[in-house]
Design a protein around this motif. Structure first.
Motif, PDB file in Angstrom:
ATOM      1  N   LEU A 155       1.840  42.645  13.459  1.00 20.79           N
ATOM      2  CA  LEU A 155       1.895  42.630  14.915  1.00 20.79           C
ATOM      3  C   LEU A 155       3.212  43.260  15.355  1.00 20.79           C
ATOM      4  CD1 LEU A 155       0.767  41.708  17.687  1.00 20.79           C
ATOM      5  CD2 LEU A 155       1.843  39.495  17.302  1.00 20.79           C
ATOM      6  N   VAL A 156       3.137  44.110  16.384  1.00 22.29           N
ATOM      7  CA  VAL A 156       4.318  44.760  16.948  1.00 22.29           C
ATOM      8  C   VAL A 156       4.424  44.361  18.419  1.00 22.29           C
ATOM      9  CG1 VAL A 156       5.385  46.970  17.554  1.00 22.29           C
ATOM     10  CG2 VAL A 156       4.168  46.719  15.378  1.00 22.29           C
ATOM     11  N   TYR A 157       5.642  44.033  18.855  1.00 23.28           N
ATOM     12  CA  TYR A 157       5.877  43.709  20.250  1.00 23.28           C
ATOM     13  C   TYR A 157       6.674  44.830  20.915  1.00 23.28           C
ATOM     14  CZ  TYR A 157       4.436  38.853  19.451  1.00 23.28           C
ATOM     15  OH  TYR A 157       3.716  37.720  19.161  1.00 23.28           O
ATOM     16  N   VAL A 158       6.284  45.182  22.141  1.00 21.51           N
ATOM     17  CA  VAL A 158       6.980  46.201  22.915  1.00 21.51           C
ATOM     18  C   VAL A 158       7.407  45.588  24.245  1.00 21.51           C
ATOM     19  CG1 VAL A 158       6.905  48.530  23.862  1.00 21.51           C
ATOM     20  CG2 VAL A 158       5.481  47.949  21.876  1.00 21.51           C
ATOM     21  N   LEU A 159       8.697  45.662  24.550  1.00 23.91           N
ATOM     22  CA  LEU A 159       9.232  45.096  25.784  1.00 23.91           C
ATOM     23  C   LEU A 159       9.621  46.215  26.751  1.00 23.91           C
ATOM     24  CD1 LEU A 159       9.534  42.679  23.782  1.00 23.91           C
ATOM     25  CD2 LEU A 159      11.655  42.087  24.974  1.00 23.91           C
ATOM     26  N   GLY A 160       9.401  45.974  28.026  1.00 22.94           N
ATOM     27  CA  GLY A 160       9.804  46.917  29.059  1.00 22.94           C
ATOM     28  C   GLY A 160       9.753  46.230  30.410  1.00 22.94           C
ATOM     29  N   ALA A 161      10.358  46.868  31.409  1.00 23.55           N
ATOM     30  CA  ALA A 161      10.377  46.287  32.757  1.00 23.55           C
ATOM     31  C   ALA A 161      10.248  47.385  33.797  1.00 23.55           C
ATOM     32  CB  ALA A 161      11.667  45.503  32.985  1.00 23.55           C
ATOM     33  N   GLY A 162       9.837  46.989  35.004  1.00 27.72           N
ATOM     34  CA  GLY A 162       9.746  47.931  36.112  1.00 27.72           C
ATOM     35  C   GLY A 162       8.856  49.115  35.778  1.00 27.72           C
ATOM     36  N   PRO A 163       9.302  50.335  36.083  1.00 33.53           N
ATOM     37  CA  PRO A 163       8.459  51.509  35.839  1.00 33.53           C
ATOM     38  C   PRO A 163       8.208  51.751  34.366  1.00 33.53           C
ATOM     39  CG  PRO A 163      10.685  52.177  36.422  1.00 33.53           C
ATOM     40  CD  PRO A 163      10.603  50.699  36.676  1.00 33.53           C
ATOM     41  N   ASN A 164       9.024  51.144  33.493  1.00 27.39           N
ATOM     42  CA  ASN A 164       8.861  51.327  32.056  1.00 27.39           C
ATOM     43  C   ASN A 164       7.875  50.341  31.435  1.00 27.39           C
ATOM     44  OD1 ASN A 164      11.049  53.359  31.926  1.00 27.39           O
ATOM     45  ND2 ASN A 164      12.296  51.611  32.529  1.00 27.39           N
ATOM     46  N   PHE A 165       7.405  49.375  32.213  1.00 30.02           N
ATOM     47  CA  PHE A 165       6.420  48.448  31.669  1.00 30.02           C
ATOM     48  C   PHE A 165       5.076  49.152  31.482  1.00 30.02           C
ATOM     49  CE2 PHE A 165       3.770  44.417  32.061  1.00 30.02           C
ATOM     50  CZ  PHE A 165       4.063  44.009  30.767  1.00 30.02           C
ATOM     51  N   GLY A 166       4.828  50.203  32.247  1.00 30.31           N
ATOM     52  CA  GLY A 166       3.628  50.999  32.008  1.00 30.31           C
ATOM     53  C   GLY A 166       3.678  51.646  30.644  1.00 30.31           C
ATOM     54  N   ALA A 167       4.842  52.207  30.270  1.00 33.50           N
ATOM     55  CA  ALA A 167       4.996  52.816  28.953  1.00 33.50           C
ATOM     56  C   ALA A 167       4.858  51.781  27.848  1.00 33.50           C
ATOM     57  CB  ALA A 167       6.353  53.518  28.856  1.00 33.50           C
ATOM     58  N   ALA A 168       5.358  50.569  28.076  1.00 30.85           N
ATOM     59  CA  ALA A 168       5.227  49.505  27.083  1.00 30.85           C
ATOM     60  C   ALA A 168       3.755  49.184  26.842  1.00 30.85           C
ATOM     61  CB  ALA A 168       5.980  48.256  27.540  1.00 30.85           C
ATOM     62  N   ASN A 169       2.995  49.093  27.915  1.00 31.96           N
ATOM     63  CA  ASN A 169       1.568  48.815  27.781  1.00 31.96           C
ATOM     64  C   ASN A 169       0.835  49.970  27.113  1.00 31.96           C
ATOM     65  OD1 ASN A 169       0.404  46.220  29.235  1.00 31.96           O
ATOM     66  ND2 ASN A 169       2.192  46.890  30.405  1.00 31.96           N
ATOM     67  N   ALA A 170       1.188  51.200  27.476  1.00 33.30           N
ATOM     68  CA  ALA A 170       0.533  52.359  26.868  1.00 33.30           C
ATOM     69  C   ALA A 170       0.813  52.426  25.377  1.00 33.30           C
ATOM     70  CB  ALA A 170       0.998  53.639  27.549  1.00 33.30           C
ATOM     71  N   LEU A 171       2.060  52.149  24.989  1.00 32.20           N
ATOM     72  CA  LEU A 171       2.402  52.177  23.571  1.00 32.20           C
ATOM     73  C   LEU A 171       1.633  51.106  22.809  1.00 32.20           C
ATOM     74  CD1 LEU A 171       3.986  53.161  21.162  1.00 32.20           C
ATOM     75  CD2 LEU A 171       5.968  51.862  21.977  1.00 32.20           C
ATOM     76  N   ALA A 172       1.597  49.891  23.352  1.00 32.52           N
ATOM     77  CA  ALA A 172       0.911  48.799  22.656  1.00 32.52           C
ATOM     78  C   ALA A 172      -0.602  49.002  22.631  1.00 32.52           C
ATOM     79  CB  ALA A 172       1.257  47.468  23.308  1.00 32.52           C
ATOM     80  N   ALA A 173      -1.194  49.282  23.799  1.00 31.12           N
ATOM     81  CA  ALA A 173      -2.655  49.321  23.899  1.00 31.12           C
ATOM     82  C   ALA A 173      -3.248  50.644  23.442  1.00 31.12           C
ATOM     83  CB  ALA A 173      -3.072  49.029  25.337  1.00 31.12           C
ATOM     84  N   CYS A 174      -2.667  51.748  23.912  1.00 26.78           N
ATOM     85  CA  CYS A 174      -3.268  53.058  23.635  1.00 26.78           C
ATOM     86  C   CYS A 174      -2.826  53.634  22.299  1.00 26.78           C
ATOM     87  CB  CYS A 174      -2.925  54.040  24.753  1.00 26.78           C
ATOM     88  SG  CYS A 174      -3.502  53.534  26.388  1.00 26.78           S
ATOM     89  N   TYR A 175      -1.513  53.642  22.058  1.00 30.48           N
ATOM     90  CA  TYR A 175      -1.008  54.354  20.889  1.00 30.48           C
ATOM     91  C   TYR A 175      -1.049  53.524  19.610  1.00 30.48           C
ATOM     92  CZ  TYR A 175       0.847  56.885  24.889  1.00 30.48           C
ATOM     93  OH  TYR A 175       0.970  57.534  26.105  1.00 30.48           O
TER      94      TYR A 175
END
Length: 342
Positions: free
Chosen positions: A209-229
């Motif tokens: 399992l990998v966790y990706v943290l982000g906030a504000g406009p970068n939380f979209g990138a965190a979700n994309a990295l976890a879910a899509c990539y």
């Protein structure tokens, strides 16, 4: 799985030309924004599915932190379909993104918006698509490989153009200059992320399992990295955690597995920095992707906060290439997507 330092998947050959094609549509965005604002648009809905939805985060942040003249919201296309919005009317603009231009939920949402009297703009790869036919204007990008960056750039250009149209951008010329520098800035950053790419490939290649943290406009990138990539394209278990919520439960568990913190140069940077301080103190398998560590040629220092979410999103996508190469995974392989009815 032993770490073998396999060379990453090469950068897309069309990266620069696609970025140039994308930023060249700035004037189209400005003209469209002036038109819809003059006709009374005050509500902006940014929609998409998956990666398209995650690309809306920087644009929404830009609008929310810059004006009271416009009210903006982001949501998945399915939410617009099933939550019939009271404010969806002739004073609304819906910006709908779908790479293929044929995503069923996004197409249906755009049709509902048009029926409600809203203006509709599309972001898609090409003009020969159902979504482009529904929309009044299309912002395109001629690539099947360079996808993450154009969608986020188009959303951001539209947001900036709307702010300019309502008179809430004091430094418009400098902001547009920063966007015009993206075809140089992003490739330079992608070339410089190799050390981080090798680090995450080593940590994540056999992680459960990998966790990706982000906030504000970068939380979209965190979700994309976890879910899509990682989940979709690498078949790795992954979870995105908002850096602001990290200290309200998740930090009790994350330290047992690899963690990546995304840090930008926007107003939410202190939220991510607080998380970085903690994970570096208590965890072992930690990596940090900080846009401040990358030179962005042509981007004025004062505008790095505008561009950094786009850079963070692009570099997050680049990490996929290192992880997939190390694992020997075919990123085009799917069990369900496009293969079964859903």
């Amino acid at each position: 799985m032993p770490f073998t330092a396999v060379e990453p998947i090469p950068l897309a050959a069309d990266l620069v030309s696609t970025l140039e094609h994308t930023v060249a549509q700035a004037e189209k965005a400005r003209a469209f924004a002036r038109e819809v604002v003059a006709e009374g648009v005050t509500k902006i809905f940014l929609i998409g599915c998956g990666g398209s939805f995650y690309s809306t985060f920087p644009a929404l942040d830009l609008i929310e932190t810059s004006t009271v003249e416009l009210v903006a919201a982001k949501m998945t296309s399915a939410e617009l379909i099933h939550r019939r919005l009271a404010g969806l009317d002739s004073t609304s603009l819906v910006v709908a993104s779908s790479h293929s231009g044929a995503t069923a939920e996004t197409l249906q949402a755009a049709q509902i918006a048009r029926k409600a009297g809203a203006r509709v703009a599309a972001i898609a790869r090409a003009g020969d698509s159902p979504l482009a036919e529904v929309a009044e204007v299309l912002f395109d990008y001629p690539s099947n490989v360079t996808v993450t960056e154009p969608k986020a750039i188009h959303f951001t250009q539209i947001a900036l153009a709307l702010l300019e149209a309502v008179g809430d951008v004091a430094d418009a010329d400098e902001r547009w200059q920063a966007i015009s520098a993206i075809p140089s800035a992003i490739p330079a950053a992608k070339a410089a992320v190799a050390d981080l790419g090798r680090s995450v490939a080593r940590r994540w290649s056999d992680a459960d399992l990998v966790y990706v943290l982000g906030a504000g406009p970068n939380f979209g990138a965190a979700n994309a990295l976890a879910a899509c990539y990682l989940q979709e394209m690498n078949w790795l278990h992954a979870s995105a955690v908002h850096a602001g919520d990290f200290f309200h439960g998740p930090f009790e568990m994350l330290g047992q597995r690899p963690v990546l913190v995304l840090v930008g140069e926007d107003q939410t940077r202190p939220i991510a920095e607080r998380a970085v301080t903690f994970v570096n103190r208590y965890y072992e398998d930690v990596d940090v992707l900080d846009s401040r560590d990358f030179a962005l040629p042509g981007v004025p220092d004062a505008q790095r906060g505008l561009i950094s979410p786009l850079v963070v999103a692009s570099l997050s996508r680049r990490l996929l290439d290192f992880v997939a190469a190390e694992r020997g995974h075919d990123t085009a392989a799917r069990r369900y997507m496009y293969r079964v009815d859903y």
